[in-house]
Design a protein around this motif. Structure first.
Motif, PDB file in Angstrom:
ATOM      1  N   ALA A  70      59.872 -57.608 -45.155  1.00  0.00           N
ATOM      2  CA  ALA A  70      59.829 -56.941 -46.351  1.00  0.00           C
ATOM      3  C   ALA A  70      60.325 -57.936 -47.545  1.00  0.00           C
ATOM      4  O   ALA A  70      59.307 -58.022 -48.564  1.00  0.00           O
ATOM      5  CB  ALA A  70      60.862 -55.511 -46.761  1.00  0.00           C
ATOM      6  N   LEU A  71      61.056 -59.154 -47.582  1.00  0.00           N
ATOM      7  CA  LEU A  71      61.243 -59.992 -48.562  1.00  0.00           C
ATOM      8  C   LEU A  71      60.511 -61.070 -48.389  1.00  0.00           C
ATOM      9  O   LEU A  71      59.402 -61.662 -49.093  1.00  0.00           O
ATOM     10  CB  LEU A  71      62.925 -60.346 -48.392  1.00  0.00           C
ATOM     11  CG  LEU A  71      63.183 -61.414 -49.978  1.00  0.00           C
ATOM     12  CD1 LEU A  71      63.092 -62.674 -49.869  1.00  0.00           C
ATOM     13  CD2 LEU A  71      62.338 -60.912 -50.982  1.00  0.00           C
ATOM     14  N   GLY A  72      60.932 -61.893 -47.646  1.00  0.00           N
ATOM     15  CA  GLY A  72      59.897 -63.140 -46.850  1.00  0.00           C
ATOM     16  C   GLY A  72      58.237 -62.952 -47.001  1.00  0.00           C
ATOM     17  O   GLY A  72      57.706 -63.641 -47.347  1.00  0.00           O
ATOM     18  N   ASP A  73      57.379 -61.808 -46.662  1.00  0.00           N
ATOM     19  CA  ASP A  73      56.577 -61.609 -46.061  1.00  0.00           C
ATOM     20  C   ASP A  73      56.099 -60.820 -47.259  1.00  0.00           C
ATOM     21  O   ASP A  73      54.858 -60.520 -47.976  1.00  0.00           O
ATOM     22  CB  ASP A  73      55.655 -61.574 -44.700  1.00  0.00           C
ATOM     23  CG  ASP A  73      55.839 -62.347 -43.727  1.00  0.00           C
ATOM     24  OD1 ASP A  73      54.722 -62.776 -44.481  1.00  0.00           O
ATOM     25  OD2 ASP A  73      56.806 -62.434 -43.710  1.00  0.00           O
ATOM     26  N   SER A  84      56.365 -47.596 -48.149  1.00  0.00           N
ATOM     27  CA  SER A  84      57.395 -48.068 -47.602  1.00  0.00           C
ATOM     28  C   SER A  84      58.567 -48.557 -48.416  1.00  0.00           C
ATOM     29  O   SER A  84      58.293 -49.594 -49.241  1.00  0.00           O
ATOM     30  CB  SER A  84      56.984 -49.267 -46.846  1.00  0.00           C
ATOM     31  OG  SER A  84      56.038 -48.799 -45.591  1.00  0.00           O
ATOM     32  N   ASP A  85      59.181 -48.200 -49.029  1.00  0.00           N
ATOM     33  CA  ASP A  85      60.116 -48.030 -50.079  1.00  0.00           C
ATOM     34  C   ASP A  85      60.897 -49.385 -49.697  1.00  0.00           C
ATOM     35  O   ASP A  85      62.026 -49.557 -50.522  1.00  0.00           O
ATOM     36  CB  ASP A  85      60.709 -47.095 -50.465  1.00  0.00           C
ATOM     37  CG  ASP A  85      61.987 -46.427 -49.602  1.00  0.00           C
ATOM     38  OD1 ASP A  85      61.991 -46.783 -48.252  1.00  0.00           O
ATOM     39  OD2 ASP A  85      62.486 -45.443 -49.810  1.00  0.00           O
ATOM     40  N   TYR A  86      61.177 -49.633 -48.739  1.00  0.00           N
ATOM     41  CA  TYR A  86      61.966 -50.850 -48.569  1.00  0.00           C
ATOM     42  C   TYR A  86      61.213 -52.257 -48.256  1.00  0.00           C
ATOM     43  O   TYR A  86      61.196 -53.439 -48.210  1.00  0.00           O
ATOM     44  CB  TYR A  86      62.124 -50.854 -46.480  1.00  0.00           C
ATOM     45  CG  TYR A  86      61.425 -50.465 -45.408  1.00  0.00           C
ATOM     46  CD1 TYR A  86      60.932 -51.577 -45.095  1.00  0.00           C
ATOM     47  CD2 TYR A  86      61.414 -48.991 -45.063  1.00  0.00           C
ATOM     48  CE1 TYR A  86      59.697 -51.034 -43.574  1.00  0.00           C
ATOM     49  CE2 TYR A  86      60.642 -48.318 -44.425  1.00  0.00           C
ATOM     50  CZ  TYR A  86      59.814 -49.423 -43.888  1.00  0.00           C
ATOM     51  OH  TYR A  86      58.833 -49.351 -42.759  1.00  0.00           O
ATOM     52  N   GLU A  95      62.803 -54.364 -57.508  1.00  0.00           N
ATOM     53  CA  GLU A  95      63.827 -53.895 -56.903  1.00  0.00           C
ATOM     54  C   GLU A  95      65.040 -54.091 -57.950  1.00  0.00           C
ATOM     55  O   GLU A  95      64.557 -54.384 -58.953  1.00  0.00           O
ATOM     56  CB  GLU A  95      64.084 -55.046 -55.970  1.00  0.00           C
ATOM     57  CG  GLU A  95      64.341 -56.730 -56.685  1.00  0.00           C
ATOM     58  CD  GLU A  95      63.382 -57.881 -56.863  1.00  0.00           C
ATOM     59  OE1 GLU A  95      63.834 -58.319 -57.427  1.00  0.00           O
ATOM     60  OE2 GLU A  95      62.694 -56.947 -56.192  1.00  0.00           O
ATOM     61  N   THR A  96      65.965 -53.039 -57.384  1.00  0.00           N
ATOM     62  CA  THR A  96      67.084 -53.358 -58.149  1.00  0.00           C
ATOM     63  C   THR A  96      68.610 -53.683 -57.742  1.00  0.00           C
ATOM     64  O   THR A  96      68.074 -54.025 -56.065  1.00  0.00           O
ATOM     65  CB  THR A  96      67.063 -51.752 -58.591  1.00  0.00           C
ATOM     66  OG1 THR A  96      67.684 -51.502 -57.825  1.00  0.00           O
ATOM     67  CG2 THR A  96      65.913 -51.221 -59.598  1.00  0.00           C
ATOM     68  N   SER A  97      69.635 -53.276 -57.927  1.00  0.00           N
ATOM     69  CA  SER A  97      70.505 -53.796 -57.535  1.00  0.00           C
ATOM     70  C   SER A  97      71.721 -52.656 -56.741  1.00  0.00           C
ATOM     71  O   SER A  97      72.000 -53.167 -56.236  1.00  0.00           O
ATOM     72  CB  SER A  97      72.162 -54.010 -58.864  1.00  0.00           C
ATOM     73  OG  SER A  97      71.977 -52.955 -59.008  1.00  0.00           O
ATOM     74  N   LEU A  98      70.600 -51.831 -56.574  1.00  0.00           N
ATOM     75  CA  LEU A  98      70.310 -50.786 -54.785  1.00  0.00           C
ATOM     76  C   LEU A  98      69.566 -50.847 -54.778  1.00  0.00           C
ATOM     77  O   LEU A  98      69.659 -50.059 -52.985  1.00  0.00           O
ATOM     78  CB  LEU A  98      70.678 -49.600 -56.141  1.00  0.00           C
ATOM     79  CG  LEU A  98      72.193 -49.184 -57.305  1.00  0.00           C
ATOM     80  CD1 LEU A  98      71.866 -47.748 -57.791  1.00  0.00           C
ATOM     81  CD2 LEU A  98      73.277 -49.297 -56.689  1.00  0.00           C
ATOM     82  N   THR A  99      68.836 -51.637 -54.766  1.00  0.00           N
ATOM     83  CA  THR A  99      67.418 -51.248 -53.477  1.00  0.00           C
ATOM     84  C   THR A  99      68.031 -52.070 -51.859  1.00  0.00           C
ATOM     85  O   THR A  99      68.677 -52.683 -51.981  1.00  0.00           O
ATOM     86  CB  THR A  99      67.134 -52.537 -53.407  1.00  0.00           C
ATOM     87  OG1 THR A  99      65.854 -52.584 -55.236  1.00  0.00           O
ATOM     88  CG2 THR A  99      65.430 -52.987 -53.044  1.00  0.00           C
ATOM     89  N   GLY A 100      67.847 -50.818 -51.006  1.00  0.00           N
ATOM     90  CA  GLY A 100      68.717 -50.920 -49.746  1.00  0.00           C
ATOM     91  C   GLY A 100      68.741 -52.395 -48.810  1.00  0.00           C
ATOM     92  O   GLY A 100      69.375 -52.380 -48.369  1.00  0.00           O
ATOM     93  N   PRO A 101      67.335 -52.711 -48.664  1.00  0.00           N
ATOM     94  CA  PRO A 101      67.044 -53.956 -47.798  1.00  0.00           C
ATOM     95  C   PRO A 101      67.931 -55.129 -48.109  1.00  0.00           C
ATOM     96  O   PRO A 101      68.505 -55.764 -47.206  1.00  0.00           O
ATOM     97  CB  PRO A 101      66.024 -53.886 -47.378  1.00  0.00           C
ATOM     98  CG  PRO A 101      65.269 -52.292 -47.935  1.00  0.00           C
ATOM     99  CD  PRO A 101      66.081 -52.035 -48.628  1.00  0.00           C
ATOM    100  N   TYR A 318      50.879 -47.687 -42.943  1.00  0.00           N
ATOM    101  CA  TYR A 318      50.361 -47.856 -44.410  1.00  0.00           C
ATOM    102  C   TYR A 318      51.417 -49.018 -44.948  1.00  0.00           C
ATOM    103  O   TYR A 318      51.611 -49.331 -45.582  1.00  0.00           O
ATOM    104  CB  TYR A 318      50.990 -46.898 -44.932  1.00  0.00           C
ATOM    105  CG  TYR A 318      49.935 -45.337 -45.535  1.00  0.00           C
ATOM    106  CD1 TYR A 318      48.752 -45.310 -45.726  1.00  0.00           C
ATOM    107  CD2 TYR A 318      50.564 -44.482 -43.997  1.00  0.00           C
ATOM    108  CE1 TYR A 318      48.106 -44.198 -45.727  1.00  0.00           C
ATOM    109  CE2 TYR A 318      49.509 -43.373 -44.293  1.00  0.00           C
ATOM    110  CZ  TYR A 318      48.615 -43.807 -44.908  1.00  0.00           C
ATOM    111  OH  TYR A 318      47.900 -42.074 -44.640  1.00  0.00           O
ATOM    112  N   THR A 319      51.424 -49.917 -43.762  1.00  0.00           N
ATOM    113  CA  THR A 319      52.216 -51.287 -43.517  1.00  0.00           C
ATOM    114  C   THR A 319      50.955 -52.503 -42.905  1.00  0.00           C
ATOM    115  O   THR A 319      50.872 -52.905 -41.373  1.00  0.00           O
ATOM    116  CB  THR A 319      53.365 -51.564 -43.030  1.00  0.00           C
ATOM    117  OG1 THR A 319      54.287 -50.452 -43.786  1.00  0.00           O
ATOM    118  CG2 THR A 319      53.664 -53.299 -42.817  1.00  0.00           C
TER     119      THR A 319
END
Length: 545
Positions: A70-73, A84-86, A95-101, A318-319
């Motif tokens: 989710a971050l790297g790609d 996909s909210d992650y 993203e915020t300080s509360l973003t789950g992943p 959807y990813t």
């Protein structure tokens, strides 16, 4: 009050070491014994290896589950995932300080660090009936893991808290951060120790070797070259000292390890290729298991329908590949594209074997293939629901070759250096691509993106570039057309309209780092304060005397 994530992992690493069982990777197997204590553990080399085994899997789970890709790609815009909210908060820079992943990944990194510290300190204190060489190998494994975790933290958050003694954090968890450059230095010292003391060969597949450490050092030296002695993020130049170190580390692997690229790129991402020698560092999950924390869940998030997995865990429709990455692939680069993203008409004999294979027929997307290995029927029972049994590729020989070429390129516009060309072209020819007689950063950028796509690396390549060419990277991010969709028409993919539901923020300097998790800020207000220089208590190891 709930403790900070960076002190949640203060239980004994021994508890993890005796709690994992499985059937796929023999060094992850162990036998629980409720009478084991630290005083009677570490009595032989097998117990040392049992103590380090969990560092290859369980402590990385919350990083691997979603954040890895989710971050790297996603943030690098190799992925488009509008529902996909992650993923989409990273892709859209929202993203915020509360973003789950992100919160989970922060906790995972400090779990890795905490368990590594426990392993290191417990071995030093209690391992009395083993040789110094055996102790140093086990400590080197733990220091490698800790060093890699700190490289991620420095790359993602910059200033973070350096910890060697977990007990001190229990007594005083309200501590300031340390500067990003000190975090890099800490990671480098750990990896240099690992390079010195890890063996060149191992008896258990998937274990680290000295080549793993030298390869990772080539990555970290290359990253730090843009920061060391550089106060201007738009200086356009990197440290000659660290470029040379990156070159030497990569050359060590390229010329002395005896390792070679697998001739078949796609084979690297099959279950049979889990521990191919090209993989210098993998996360090793327990195939056939359904136990939480020791499984690789990624196939469930990538597989586009249940025909692929043979069960309901197939949520990846959807990813799929972003328009930006699909338009990047050169026409001749079919081998890497086929192994990474499914395109219209692509045939995969390894999927749906009972039907003679599977043909991908979608026309408005290219779903993720890398990491999708098929069902249990396709893989002799190894695959389970939400566990593909595949290793997570953290460092490959191909990356080290590209690191070598980039280190030699250094601050020049281009290079025709024979060594750089030799290893750069090894990567290209393996993919069926023509060789080059001169390479530039643009060439390296292309190779790294397509060679390592969906291996969680692309965002970190952009961050590394931003250390010395920040505005160039920001401009690039804002020109990636992150919301654009595409269609397959007349034998090719063409751009369509932007997805109006995607509110992509304008990339700025601040978005090159992630926000600290909200829970950590509440519990440790010193995270908001200026960092404090770290006091190093050991000398650097000179690996290249």
């Amino acid at each position: 009050m709930k403790r900070n994530n960076y002190i949640k992992a203060l239980g004994l690493s021994l508890a993890l070491a005796i709690g994992i069982s499985g059937c796929n990777d023999d060094f992850l197997d162990s036998t629980p014994n409720d009478r084991i204590t630290l005083e009677n553990y570490f009595q032989n080399n097998a117990e040392l290896q049992a103590a380090t085994a969990p560092l290859y899997s369980k402590v990385w789970f919350d990083f691997n589950d979603k954040f890895y890709y989710a971050l790297g790609d996603g943030r690098g815009n190799n992925l488009f995932a509008p529902y996909s909210d992650y993923i989409y908060p990273f892709t859209n820079f929202t993203e915020t300080s509360l973003t789950g992943p992100m919160v989970s990944a922060w906790g995972s990194f400090y779990n890795i660090i905490g368990q590594s510290n426990n392993t290191i300190n417990n071995i030093r204190k209690f391992a009395v009936n083993v040789t110094e060489e055996q102790k140093n190998v086990a400590i080197a494994e733990a220091r490698f893991m800790r060093g890699v975790a700190y490289w991620y933290l420095a790359s993602l958050w910059g200033d973070v808290i350096l910890i060697e003694d977990n007990a001190a954090m229990v007594n005083n968890p309200i501590v300031p951060t340390n500067p990003r450059n000190d975090v890099f230095e800490f990671a480098i010292r750990d990896l240099e120790f690992a390079a010195k003391y890890l063996p060149e060969t191992v008896g258990q597949s998937g274990r680290l070797t000295s080549w793993s450490a030298y390869g990772m050092l080539s990555r970290v030296y290359l990253s730090f070259a843009g920061l060391h002695g550089n106060s201007d993020p738009n200086s356009g130049t990197r440290s000659a000292e660290y470029l040379e170190l990156a070159k030497k580390a990569a050359l060590k692997v390229a010329e002395e390890s005896g390792l070679e690229l697998n001739e078949d790129y796609a084979a690297l991402f099959t279950l049979e290729g889990n521990h191919d020698p090209e993989h210098l560092f993998t996360l090793n999950w327990v195939g056939g298991s359904t136990e939480y924390g020791i499984t690789n869940t990624q196939q469930a998030y990538f597989a586009w329908n249940s025909e692929i997995t043979g069960d309901d865990a197939a949520w990846g429709y959807y990813t799929y590949a972003s328009w930006d990455v699909i338009r990047t692939y050169e026409a001749a680069d079919q081998e890497r594209l086929h192994a990474t993203f499914a395109t219209n008409g692509a045939f995969y004999p390894e999927l749906r074997k009972e039907d003679g294979g599977y043909t991908y027929e979608e026309t408005d997307r290219c779903n993720v293939k890398k990491g999708v290995v098929g069902s249990s029927k396709d893989n002799d029972g190894i695959v389970q629901r939400m566990n593909s049994g595949a290793t997570t590729k953290m460092l490959r020989l191909a990356e080290v070759y590209l690191n070598l070429a980039e280190a030699i390129l250094g601050n020049s516009a281009s290079t025709s250096d024979a060594v750089a060309l030799e290893y750069f072209n090894k990567v290209r020819t393996r993919a069926g691509m023509s060789t080059k007689s001169e390479i530039s950063y643009s060439d390296l950028h292309y190779e790294r993106r397509v060679e390592l796509a969906m291996e969680g690396q692309y965002w970190y390549d952009l961050v590394r570039r931003s250390y010395y060419k920040q505005q160039e990277v920001i401009n690039y991010l804002n020109n990636q057309e992150r919301a654009v969709q595409y269609e397959y028409e007349n034998g090719q993919y063409v751009a369509g309209d932007a997805n109006t539901a995607q509110q992509v923020a304008t990339a700025t300097e601040s978005m090159l780092l992630l926000p600290y998790p909200e829970g950590e800020l509440v519990q440790n207000p010193l995270l908001r304060q200026d960092p404090v220089p770290y006091v190093f208590n050991e000398e650097r190891i000179n690996l290249f005397e």
